[in-house]
Design a protein around this motif. Structure first.
Motif, PDB file in Angstrom:
ATOM      1  N   PHE A 262      -0.479  -2.325 -39.166  1.00 38.29           N
ATOM      2  CA  PHE A 262      -1.457  -3.452 -39.029  1.00 38.29           C
ATOM      3  C   PHE A 262      -2.919  -3.002 -38.414  1.00 38.29           C
ATOM      4  O   PHE A 262      -4.007  -3.629 -39.111  1.00 38.29           O
ATOM      5  CB  PHE A 262      -0.954  -4.569 -38.195  1.00 38.29           C
ATOM      6  CG  PHE A 262      -1.097  -6.071 -38.763  1.00 38.29           C
ATOM      7  CD1 PHE A 262      -0.248  -6.381 -39.788  1.00 38.29           C
ATOM      8  CD2 PHE A 262      -1.922  -6.835 -38.324  1.00 38.29           C
ATOM      9  CE1 PHE A 262      -0.386  -7.643 -40.416  1.00 38.29           C
ATOM     10  CE2 PHE A 262      -2.044  -7.979 -38.649  1.00 38.29           C
ATOM     11  CZ  PHE A 262      -1.263  -8.511 -39.901  1.00 38.29           C
ATOM     12  N   GLU A 263      -2.937  -1.895 -38.060  1.00 38.46           N
ATOM     13  CA  GLU A 263      -4.517  -1.547 -37.765  1.00 38.46           C
ATOM     14  C   GLU A 263      -4.953  -1.165 -39.168  1.00 38.46           C
ATOM     15  O   GLU A 263      -6.339  -1.549 -39.056  1.00 38.46           O
ATOM     16  CB  GLU A 263      -4.254   0.008 -37.043  1.00 38.46           C
ATOM     17  CG  GLU A 263      -3.715  -0.078 -35.523  1.00 38.46           C
ATOM     18  CD  GLU A 263      -4.903  -0.856 -34.620  1.00 38.46           C
ATOM     19  OE1 GLU A 263      -6.053  -0.722 -34.974  1.00 38.46           O
ATOM     20  OE2 GLU A 263      -4.339  -0.788 -33.389  1.00 38.46           O
ATOM     21  N   PHE A 264      -4.337  -0.634 -40.076  1.00 38.87           N
ATOM     22  CA  PHE A 264      -4.950  -0.760 -41.186  1.00 38.87           C
ATOM     23  C   PHE A 264      -5.198  -1.924 -42.203  1.00 38.87           C
ATOM     24  O   PHE A 264      -6.276  -2.100 -42.614  1.00 38.87           O
ATOM     25  CB  PHE A 264      -4.525   0.412 -42.126  1.00 38.87           C
ATOM     26  CG  PHE A 264      -4.506   1.626 -41.581  1.00 38.87           C
ATOM     27  CD1 PHE A 264      -5.359   2.479 -41.738  1.00 38.87           C
ATOM     28  CD2 PHE A 264      -3.255   2.115 -40.816  1.00 38.87           C
ATOM     29  CE1 PHE A 264      -5.676   3.808 -41.185  1.00 38.87           C
ATOM     30  CE2 PHE A 264      -3.237   3.500 -40.368  1.00 38.87           C
ATOM     31  CZ  PHE A 264      -4.312   4.143 -40.298  1.00 38.87           C
ATOM     32  N   SER A 272     -13.870   2.987 -38.966  1.00 39.63           N
ATOM     33  CA  SER A 272     -13.066   3.839 -38.166  1.00 39.63           C
ATOM     34  C   SER A 272     -12.262   4.664 -38.997  1.00 39.63           C
ATOM     35  O   SER A 272     -11.760   4.183 -40.040  1.00 39.63           O
ATOM     36  CB  SER A 272     -12.129   3.172 -37.179  1.00 39.63           C
ATOM     37  OG  SER A 272     -13.101   2.416 -36.205  1.00 39.63           O
ATOM     38  N   ASN A 273     -11.959   5.972 -38.353  1.00 39.57           N
ATOM     39  CA  ASN A 273     -10.871   6.693 -39.180  1.00 39.57           C
ATOM     40  C   ASN A 273      -9.691   6.752 -38.044  1.00 39.57           C
ATOM     41  O   ASN A 273     -10.093   7.095 -36.911  1.00 39.57           O
ATOM     42  CB  ASN A 273     -11.370   8.072 -39.452  1.00 39.57           C
ATOM     43  CG  ASN A 273     -12.661   8.150 -40.170  1.00 39.57           C
ATOM     44  OD1 ASN A 273     -12.330   7.533 -41.467  1.00 39.57           O
ATOM     45  ND2 ASN A 273     -13.640   8.704 -39.708  1.00 39.57           N
ATOM     46  N   ILE A 274      -8.303   6.447 -38.660  1.00 41.41           N
ATOM     47  CA  ILE A 274      -7.481   6.677 -37.517  1.00 41.41           C
ATOM     48  C   ILE A 274      -6.177   7.616 -38.202  1.00 41.41           C
ATOM     49  O   ILE A 274      -5.870   7.619 -39.378  1.00 41.41           O
ATOM     50  CB  ILE A 274      -6.802   5.286 -37.316  1.00 41.41           C
ATOM     51  CG1 ILE A 274      -7.445   4.424 -36.639  1.00 41.41           C
ATOM     52  CG2 ILE A 274      -5.702   5.516 -36.167  1.00 41.41           C
ATOM     53  CD1 ILE A 274      -7.042   3.043 -36.706  1.00 41.41           C
ATOM     54  N   MET A 280     -11.649   1.488 -44.147  1.00 38.72           N
ATOM     55  CA  MET A 280     -12.132   0.897 -45.354  1.00 38.72           C
ATOM     56  C   MET A 280     -11.490   1.269 -46.404  1.00 38.72           C
ATOM     57  O   MET A 280     -11.348   0.557 -47.513  1.00 38.72           O
ATOM     58  CB  MET A 280     -13.829   1.401 -45.219  1.00 38.72           C
ATOM     59  CG  MET A 280     -14.538   0.759 -46.353  1.00 38.72           C
ATOM     60  SD  MET A 280     -14.970  -1.007 -46.272  1.00 38.72           S
ATOM     61  CE  MET A 280     -15.708  -1.465 -47.807  1.00 38.72           C
ATOM     62  N   GLU A 281     -11.585   2.691 -46.815  1.00 35.34           N
ATOM     63  CA  GLU A 281     -10.827   3.288 -48.196  1.00 35.34           C
ATOM     64  C   GLU A 281      -9.406   2.724 -48.202  1.00 35.34           C
ATOM     65  O   GLU A 281      -8.911   2.520 -49.340  1.00 35.34           O
ATOM     66  CB  GLU A 281     -10.838   4.996 -47.888  1.00 35.34           C
ATOM     67  CG  GLU A 281     -12.177   5.310 -48.582  1.00 35.34           C
ATOM     68  CD  GLU A 281     -12.191   6.953 -48.430  1.00 35.34           C
ATOM     69  OE1 GLU A 281     -13.339   7.579 -48.538  1.00 35.34           O
ATOM     70  OE2 GLU A 281     -11.188   7.429 -48.246  1.00 35.34           O
ATOM     71  N   ALA A 282      -8.673   2.680 -46.755  1.00 32.87           N
ATOM     72  CA  ALA A 282      -7.243   2.272 -47.195  1.00 32.87           C
ATOM     73  C   ALA A 282      -7.145   0.853 -47.593  1.00 32.87           C
ATOM     74  O   ALA A 282      -6.430   0.475 -48.469  1.00 32.87           O
ATOM     75  CB  ALA A 282      -6.542   2.398 -45.847  1.00 32.87           C
ATOM     76  N   ALA A 448      -1.324   2.835 -51.192  1.00 30.31           N
ATOM     77  CA  ALA A 448      -2.745   2.770 -50.690  1.00 30.31           C
ATOM     78  C   ALA A 448      -3.043   3.844 -49.515  1.00 30.31           C
ATOM     79  O   ALA A 448      -4.162   4.376 -49.405  1.00 30.31           O
ATOM     80  CB  ALA A 448      -3.214   1.284 -50.317  1.00 30.31           C
ATOM     81  N   LEU A 449      -2.089   3.939 -48.606  1.00 32.21           N
ATOM     82  CA  LEU A 449      -2.313   4.622 -47.441  1.00 32.21           C
ATOM     83  C   LEU A 449      -2.004   6.187 -47.654  1.00 32.21           C
ATOM     84  O   LEU A 449      -2.339   7.108 -46.711  1.00 32.21           O
ATOM     85  CB  LEU A 449      -1.211   4.419 -46.425  1.00 32.21           C
ATOM     86  CG  LEU A 449      -1.557   2.888 -45.652  1.00 32.21           C
ATOM     87  CD1 LEU A 449      -0.366   2.354 -45.064  1.00 32.21           C
ATOM     88  CD2 LEU A 449      -2.838   2.859 -44.948  1.00 32.21           C
TER      89      LEU A 449
END
Ligand code: AMP
Length: 490
Positions: A262-264, A272-274, A280-282, A448-449
């Motif tokens: 849910f973070e994504f 942010s990159n996690i 954003m890209e995800a 997507a991820l």
């Protein structure tokens, strides 16, 4: 409200946690800066403000003692120039809190500061413990007293009990007792510690700025300060920063990572990159995947701002559709989801979003949002768009249905309030009044991820990798006990 109550089941006195906070929050820490650490921390909290708007706090250490300032409201409400000027030191931790159901007592703000055997300690937590009730009862039976309903106070009590030797050792022992999700920043007079739970359920990253080390829930907080991102703290890692520099150790045997998906989908900021994935890209890729799975013939694609923007861009670009910001967001009110009572929420949605009538009159409109929780937002949007003359309204959701509650800190509500736990997609479409409703499939989400494993997807498929609270297991099913009752049971 917080009160001492009677645990009817056990027939024993214990400390109630009537309005237990859902701790989806943001944490930050900085060590060794010659600059004004309190001010830097408060800037970082601005960057993490989306993670919690109920309260904010900063604690600083000058090597002699710890000072803290915290209060209810947004970072801008809580800190003044004068307050920040008084918070002098060479390291600091900060916290923004997201709470629900009227639980915003000042005593529940973080960082929590206390004295234990070895001196002062400040601690801030993002996450949620699933064995909090059990631990609290044990500690209370042993004579501990509690002033807040925070899980982190339980951790502080455990640390104090194990606190004969090094703080790291006490933390390690405490971590063996606690179960659930946690990203922690801990500060004493002379060291800063970051901890991520063994599943890596909540994000935490490490950065550097000149000679200072930084810890943050999200990399956007490092960017804002002009700091360099070093790496994510690994699941089950404890990072200690002191005069000797940075040391790291693993505190529990590794388990399969279960980073909150849910973070994504919704929670984190797109810049942010996690754990190596850009948010954003995800989200954009989720929109593209949804376009492949459920293309609609629309004249215009409108995102529900802000969380639907990236997904709508992906959806529109994949289908070569016209995209516009046709829903105007009022930026001066908080997230509607946070408002405790339903009637307030309805009004909040109306206050929050208004369509650009000219863009939608006579058009087939595709509205893209990241998720449906209770259905309140979508229903209002669809109704408003129809009232403004849209010919058709199609609702595209760039995540799978949220069918189950989260026990790990994202407030995805009690089951009874989750529309997808109660109704089928066809029934939801009908309730919302859209011409069509499409959700992204879980396979599409993984595509997507670009990873199929390593995520906690409990709210989407009930796979609770970190376990569920024992009080939930008491009922026939989780839905038998509402989260409100669960909170009251504590
Ligand atoms: P609802 O109106 O209850 O269906 O809520 C859906 C809206 O809330 C969507 O626009 C989401 O972006 C947003 N949302 C989803 N999950 C959360 C959450 N945990 N906290 C706050 N807002 C959320």
């Amino acid at each position: 409200m917080f009160h001492a109550g009677i645990n009817k089941k056990a027939g024993e006195e214990f400390l109630g946690q009537a309005d237990k906070l859902e701790e989806a929050c943001g944490v930050f820490g900085i060590y060794g800066s010659e600059k004004d650490v309190a001010r830097l921390t408060h800037y970082a909290l601005y960057a993490l403000q989306h993670r919690g708007q109920e309260s904010a706090g900063v604690a600083v250490s000058d090597g002699q003692g710890i000072k803290v300032h915290k209060g209810r409201g947004l970072v801008a409400d809580v800190f003044s120039d004068r307050v920040l000027t008084d918070l002098t030191g060479h390291m600091a931790i900060g916290h923004v809190q997201y709470s629900t159901m009227g639980s915003g007592l000042a005593v529940n703000s973080q960082p929590l500061v206390c004295q234990y055997l070895k001196g002062n300690l400040a601690i801030a937590h993002n996450g949620n413990l699933i064995n909090a009730q059990e631990l609290k009862e044990k500690l209370a039976a042993d004579g501990s007293v509690f002033q807040s309903t925070l899980d982190v106070e339980i951790m502080v009590n455990l640390i104090a009990r194990y606190g004969q030797g090094l703080l790291e050792e006490a933390l390690l022992k405490a971590m063996r007792d606690i179960q659930g999700s946690y990203a922690l920043v801990v500060m004493t007079e002379d060291k800063l510690i970051g901890v991520r739970d063994p599943y890596g359920n909540r994000p935490l990253c490490l950065g550097k700025m000149d000679n200072a080390y930084l810890l943050a829930s999200e990399s956007c907080a490092l960017d804002v300060l002009g700091a360099e991102f070093i790496r994510d703290v690994a699941p089950g890692e404890i990072v200690v920063i002191d005069q000797a520099g940075l040391h790291s150790r693993r505190f529990l045997p590794s388990v399969e990572r279960a980073l909150c998906v849910f973070e994504f989908i919704y929670f984190a900021r797109p810049d942010s990159n996690i754990d190596g994935i850009n948010v954003m890209e995800a989200r954009r890729a989720m929109g593209r995947e949804l376009a492949k799975e459920s293309p609609v013939k629309a004249d215009i694609v409108l995102p529900v701002p802000d969380s639907g923007i990236a997904g709508a861009l992906g959806y529109a670009e994949a289908l070569n559709l016209f995209f516009d910001m046709g829903l105007m967001k009022n930026r001066y009110i908080g997230r509607t989801f946070i408002r405790p009572e339903q009637n307030e929420r309805n009004l909040a949605v109306r206050l929050k979003l208004n369509p650009v009538t000219k863009l939608v009159v006579g058009k087939k409109v595709a509205v893209v949002d990241d998720s449906i929780v209770r259905g309140t937002t979508s229903k209002k949007i669809v109704k408003t768009l129809r009232n403004r003359g849209a010919a058709e309204v199609h609702l595209l959701i760039t995540s799978p249905p949220v069918i189950a509650p989260c026990y790990y800190g994202i407030d995805t509500s009690e089951r009874a309030q989750l529309i997808a736990a109660q109704k089928s997609p066809a029934e939801i479409r009908e309730y919302i009044g859209a011409d069509s409703l499409s959700y992204l499939s879980i396979e599409g989400l993984y595509r997507a991820l670009q990873q199929e494993t390593g995520f906690c997807t409990a709210c989407l498929n009930e796979e609770y990798s970190l376990g569920i609270p024992p009080e939930e297991k008491l009922g026939k099913h989780c839905s038998e006990i509402s989260s409100r009752q669960r909170k009251e049971a504590r």
